[in-house]
Design an enzyme around this catalytic site. Structure first.
Site, mmCIF file in Angstrom:
data_model
loop_
_atom_site.group_PDB
_atom_site.id
_atom_site.type_symbol
_atom_site.label_atom_id
_atom_site.label_comp_id
_atom_site.label_asym_id
_atom_site.label_seq_id
_atom_site.Cartn_x
_atom_site.Cartn_y
_atom_site.Cartn_z
ATOM 1 N N ASP A 15 0.826 -1.215 0.000
ATOM 2 C CA ASP A 15 0.000 0.000 0.000
ATOM 3 C C ASP A 15 0.856 1.260 0.000
ATOM 4 O O ASP A 15 0.609 2.190 0.782
ATOM 5 C CB ASP A 15 -0.940 0.002 1.205
ATOM 6 N N GLU A 189 -10.927 0.482 -4.024
ATOM 7 C CA GLU A 189 -10.288 0.794 -2.751
ATOM 8 C C GLU A 189 -9.270 1.907 -2.969
ATOM 9 O O GLU A 189 -9.024 2.345 -4.091
ATOM 10 C CB GLU A 189 -9.558 -0.435 -2.190
#
Length: 559
Positions: A15, A189
């Site tokens: 991420d 997301e």
């Protein structure tokens, strides 16, 4: 042309949120159940990255009891030019049972990337993966996934954006849905908002964090949309370019999208940065499976792709494709540093040890781990068993290679069978391999033995042990493409003694733990560790003389 090779940050570094301030680049990554929390990296050339800080170092948050892979998710790093402040937005995932995904999201700020960071400012509990966008007019906006827990609704949810008033610590507008009709791969997301030439660009992760992962982008003249999708109708970066329509499919695995022709997989969750020379790059998570498998022991790593803007102001990869590459061109003006070595040699000679040591579920304190009580050694006081999600006494570093060894020397005098000290491989509290020094009643002496956890079940190697006469021994684990061999060496010995050879530990991977068929069981990655356990009185301790990790011992094994 100088090349940058992926991954730029090997091992668990998922991420990634990338940022440039002046001539330095920074990346923040997820840390889940590991502390210190929110790892911050620095680079001057986009190729070589160094851990410089963690945002949370001293019990600012609680990770005890965290189930894999909950904890701290997807920190977003930004810089407010007006106020000259660094910001991190993040989610603290508390519970994932029943697909409810209970998470609270916060933001912290600092005048320096090195901190100190402010008290967390509560943003919302609507979902996870928040990011901040600081607009030219001084307004700040939060974008986030609104998690959908109702049956028969679009899974996993929608991206929403709202203005946030950081003076009043509250929303300054309603949430606006911005991804209706936006994505074909679904599983939207990790939103990021950028602004260029009068357009707001919304970049999202799509396809789930498995083999269908990708980066999608849309644009609008209004931050609240509507956002038109990229004209290709496909992700702008992915490791699996085949078309996929998966709206409503909650499966994050998507193993059918594994691309056997690509050296990297799962490329997605992107973050954009511009160099001082006007070149554009996208940092993204990626994985490298063990050869001939779909198992990823190193977890989700950080990769980098070179991008450019088309004549009609759309972002795409520099070569015009959307397939993530193993190597990319470095910036034209970059001066590449001496390559970073991911080998580790720590002698514990100073008052502190290297910043890349982390601990699961709890923060490091001098009461249980220090280099001061016996200078030149790391002293660890015994904690709970390695099955504990509360107070295990463990120091660990990320595995960064498929082929490496870890080694230590430990001094230990246990007086109860539950007291152990050693090293090993660790995915989470249910999945590990532990080579330890302990008191063996059957041998009536100290001994080196092996225990293992697989999907929560304990395996003890009762008949493979090495009796030793003194409480001082060297320990080694040799890891080679998912196969482990454990060895020990006493002070009087000239050679290493193999305790157990060729142990299959491929399951210590994102796909090998805790998951049901077709799903990913975790996404945190493999660690190497030192540990001491004491289920007796919590008063025993062990002293470690050194900790050494040597990587890439047999490159030919890749062939």
């Amino acid at each position: 042309m100088t090349k940058i090779k992926n991954p730029i940050i090997p091992g668990m570094a998922p991420d990634p949120s990338i940022l440039r301030v002046d001539d330095k680049y920074y990346i923040a990554t997820s840390t889940f159940h590991w502390a210190p929390a929110i790892e911050l990296y620095e680079s001057t050339d986009l190729q070589n990255w160094h851990v410089i800080e963690h945002a949370f170092n001293n019990d600012e948050i609680s990770l005890q009891g965290t189930a894999t892979p909950a904890g701290i998710w997807a920190p977003h790093l930004s810089y407010d030019q007006k106020n000259k402040r660094y910001w991190i937005a993040y989610s603290h995932m508390l519970n994932m049972n029943g697909r409810e995904f209970n998470a609270n999201s916060f933001a912290i700020w600092s005048d320096s990337i090195h901190g100190p960071w402010s008290e967390p400012i509560y943003l919302t509990s609507i979902g996870f993966d928040p990011s901040l966008f600081h607009d030219e007019d001084g307004k700040t906006y939060v974008s986030i996934l609104e998690w959908e827990s109702r049956p028969n609704y679009q899974a996993p949810g929608r991206i929403v954006i709202a203005e946030f008033d950081f003076e009043a610590h509250k929303l300054a507008s309603p949430w606006h849905t911005v991804t209706t009709g936006f994505t074909t791969r679904g599983a939207s997301e990790a939103p990021n908002v950028y602004k260029r030439h009068g357009y707001y660009y919304l970049m999202i992760a799509a396809g789930g964090t498995g083999y269908a992962h990708g980066v999608e982008i849309g644009r609008s003249r209004n931050i609240f949309g509507p956002y038109e999708p990229h004209p290709s109708g496909e992700p702008i970066v992915t490791a699996s370019p085949a078309h996929l329509f998966s709206k409503g499919d909650p499966d994050a695995g998507q193993f059918q999208m594994y691309n056997p022709t690509s050296p990297i997989q799962k490329a997605g969750h992107g973050s954009l940065v511009e160099t001082p020379g006007g070149e554009w790059y996208l940092a993204h998570l990626m994985s490298r499976p063990l050869p001939h498998t779909t198992l990823n022991p190193l977890g989700r790593e950080t990769g980098l792709q070179k991008m450019h803007w088309t004549a009609d102001d759309w972002l795409e990869m520099a070569d015009g494709s959307n397939l993530a590459k193993e190597t990319v061109d470095a910036p034209k003006d970059a001066i590449i540093e001496t390559p970073v070595s991911h080998d580790i040699t720590e002698s514990f000679a100073g008052h502190t040890y290297q910043t890349n040591f982390m601990s699961p579920y709890r923060f490091q304190h001098e009461q249980w781990v220090n280099t001061t009580e016996r200078p030149g050694h790391l002293r660890i006081y015994g904690g709970e068993s390695l099955f504990s999600q509360m107070n295990p006494s463990m120091l660990a570093t990320r595995a960064t290679s498929f082929d490496y060894s870890i080694e230590t020397e430990v001094e230990f005098q246990p007086d109860h069978y539950s007291e152990t000290a050693g090293l090993g491989l660790y995915y989470d509290s249910n999945n590990w391999l532990y080579l330890r020094l302990y008191w063996s009643a059957s041998a009536n002496s100290l001994a080196v033995g092996l225990s293992q956890a697989k999907l929560g079940e304990k395996i003890t190697y009762l008949y493979q042990k090495l009796p030793v006469q003194v409480g001082k021994v060297q320990l080694k684990v040799r890891y080679n493409f998912g196969i482990a061999t454990v060895l020990a060496k006493t002070p009087a010995a000239d050679e290493w003694t193999t305790i157990v050879a060729d142990i299959d530990v491929q399951y210590l991977s994102d796909e090998g733990v805790n998951g049901v068929k077709g799903e990913i069981g975790g996404f945190t990655g493999l660690f190497n560790f030192l540990a001491v356990t004491d289920a007796h009185q919590h008063d025993s301790f062990a002293d470690f003389t050194y900790y050494k990790v040597l990587n890439d011992l047999d490159e030919s094994a890749l062939d």
